[in-house]
Design a protein around this motif. Structure first.
Motif, PDB file in Angstrom:
ATOM      1  N   LEU A 205       0.824  -1.208   0.000  1.00  0.00           N
ATOM      2  CA  LEU A 205       0.000   0.000   0.000  1.00  0.00           C
ATOM      3  C   LEU A 205       0.857   1.256   0.000  1.00  0.00           C
ATOM      4  O   LEU A 205       0.609   2.187  -0.778  1.00  0.00           O
ATOM      5  N   VAL A 209       1.033   4.040  -3.141  1.00  0.00           N
ATOM      6  CA  VAL A 209       0.805   5.480  -3.001  1.00  0.00           C
ATOM      7  C   VAL A 209       2.031   6.264  -3.455  1.00  0.00           C
ATOM      8  O   VAL A 209       1.929   7.266  -4.173  1.00  0.00           O
ATOM      9  N   TRP A 212       2.371   5.814  -7.373  1.00  0.00           N
ATOM     10  CA  TRP A 212       1.247   6.418  -8.088  1.00  0.00           C
ATOM     11  C   TRP A 212       1.328   7.946  -8.080  1.00  0.00           C
ATOM     12  O   TRP A 212       1.010   8.607  -9.073  1.00  0.00           O
ATOM     13  N   ASN A 213       1.782   8.506  -6.957  1.00  0.00           N
ATOM     14  CA  ASN A 213       1.841   9.963  -6.826  1.00  0.00           C
ATOM     15  C   ASN A 213       3.202  10.546  -7.207  1.00  0.00           C
ATOM     16  O   ASN A 213       3.379  11.766  -7.123  1.00  0.00           O
ATOM     17  N   THR A 261      -6.399   5.567  -4.977  1.00  0.00           N
ATOM     18  CA  THR A 261      -5.867   5.622  -3.619  1.00  0.00           C
ATOM     19  C   THR A 261      -6.987   5.720  -2.596  1.00  0.00           C
ATOM     20  O   THR A 261      -6.944   5.066  -1.544  1.00  0.00           O
ATOM     21  N   TYR A 265      -7.640   2.849   0.369  1.00  0.00           N
ATOM     22  CA  TYR A 265      -7.640   3.129   1.795  1.00  0.00           C
ATOM     23  C   TYR A 265      -9.017   2.866   2.415  1.00  0.00           C
ATOM     24  O   TYR A 265      -9.121   2.374   3.546  1.00  0.00           O
TER      25      TYR A 265
END
Length: 283
Positions: A205, A209, A212-213, A261, A265
């Protein structure tokens, strides 16, 4: 006295909830504004005073995004890089964490301290030497600089989390497996990994994140617009919009980028909290 003390605790609890509620609203407000603007018509985006509820709801901004930007190509590129990074991080970091948690040598703590100290080095200070190295390797304008480091256990935080969990795992099971003829890698593959799904999910996870960012890495190493990730594509979309006051298309693209995202979450919060507690407080 007991009644007065109970009343005081209730008042403190009410004040605490009010403060937390205000802070929650402040944090959620930008997301609500983005969601609202994404479904507004062009004139509604420039209305003054602004309104939070679009009337009527419109998909105009999403249609414009798909028309002026290859957003699906950006999403595909991002998913490829994210998938490779997650796989590489889980594979390499779990092996390194297994070594730090199970094998004994005089220099083990020194090497682990050096590994953790790399987290204090700002990434921006490494950009120039890394770019020079990748240029000599002819990796620039490929996804290799963005994915290969994940297979080399460069994520010290992931190694730390996995090591903490492995240390909390009873070594008696390792010894029993070794007596049955299992190799060291067999212990890792057959004993530790099947019982580490929660903490592995937490590492995946965090990796998702971060990848992806990630904006700076793809911006530096990718020159071809066809290879851009979604984070870089959003900036290109903003540049193509110029100084317009109509933020609808930009907010629609940002919403598309946030949704994966947010869903991750929202649906996996229980496993995330459980994994952090299990890996971070033991060992």
């Amino acid at each position: 006295m007991k009644k007065r003390s109970k009343t005081r605790r209730n008042v403190e609890a009410v004040i605490w909830y009010i403060v937390m509620g205000i802070l929650a609203i402040l944090f959620v407000l930008p997301f609500i504004w983005m969601l609202s603007t994404a479904f507004k018509t062009g004139p509604q985006c420039v209305d003054y005073p602004p309104t939070f509820i679009p009337r009527p709801f419109s998909l105009r901004a999403f249609k414009e995004v798909f028309a002026i930007s290859p957003i699906f190509k950006y999403i595909r590129n991002s998913l490829v890089i994210v998938g490779l990074n997650i796989f590489g991080t889980l594979l390499s970091c779990s092996l390194v964490a297994y070594g730090f948690s199970r094998f004994n040598c005089k220099e083990k703590n020194i090497w682990f301290t050096i590994l953790l100290s790399t987290m204090m080095i700002p990434n921006f200070t490494l950009i120039i030497p890394q770019f020079g190295m990748y240029t000599k390797l002819k990796w620039v304008n490929t996804i290799l600089p963005l994915t290969v480091p994940a297979f080399l256990a460069t994520n010290a935080f992931s190694v730390f989390i996995l090591r903490q969990f492995f240390l909390s795992f009873p070594k008696e099971l390792d010894e029993a497996a070794r007596l049955d003829g299992c190799s060291y890698f067999g212990v890792f593959w057959r004993i530790l990994l099947p019982n580490s799904k929660t903490v592995m999910f937490v590492v995946a996870l965090f990796c998702f994140v971060g990848s992806w960012n990630d904006f700076f890495g793809p911006l530096i190493y990718l020159n071809d617009m066809e290879k851009y990730t979604l984070a870089v594509g959003l900036v290109m979309l903003k540049a193509s919009q110029g100084a317009t006051l109509d933020m609808g298309p930009m907010m629609a693209a940002a919403l598309i980028a946030v949704i994966p995202t947010f869903i991750l979450y929202l649906t996996c919060q229980k496993y995330f909290v459980q994994g952090v507690v299990t890996s971070g407080l033991k060992g």
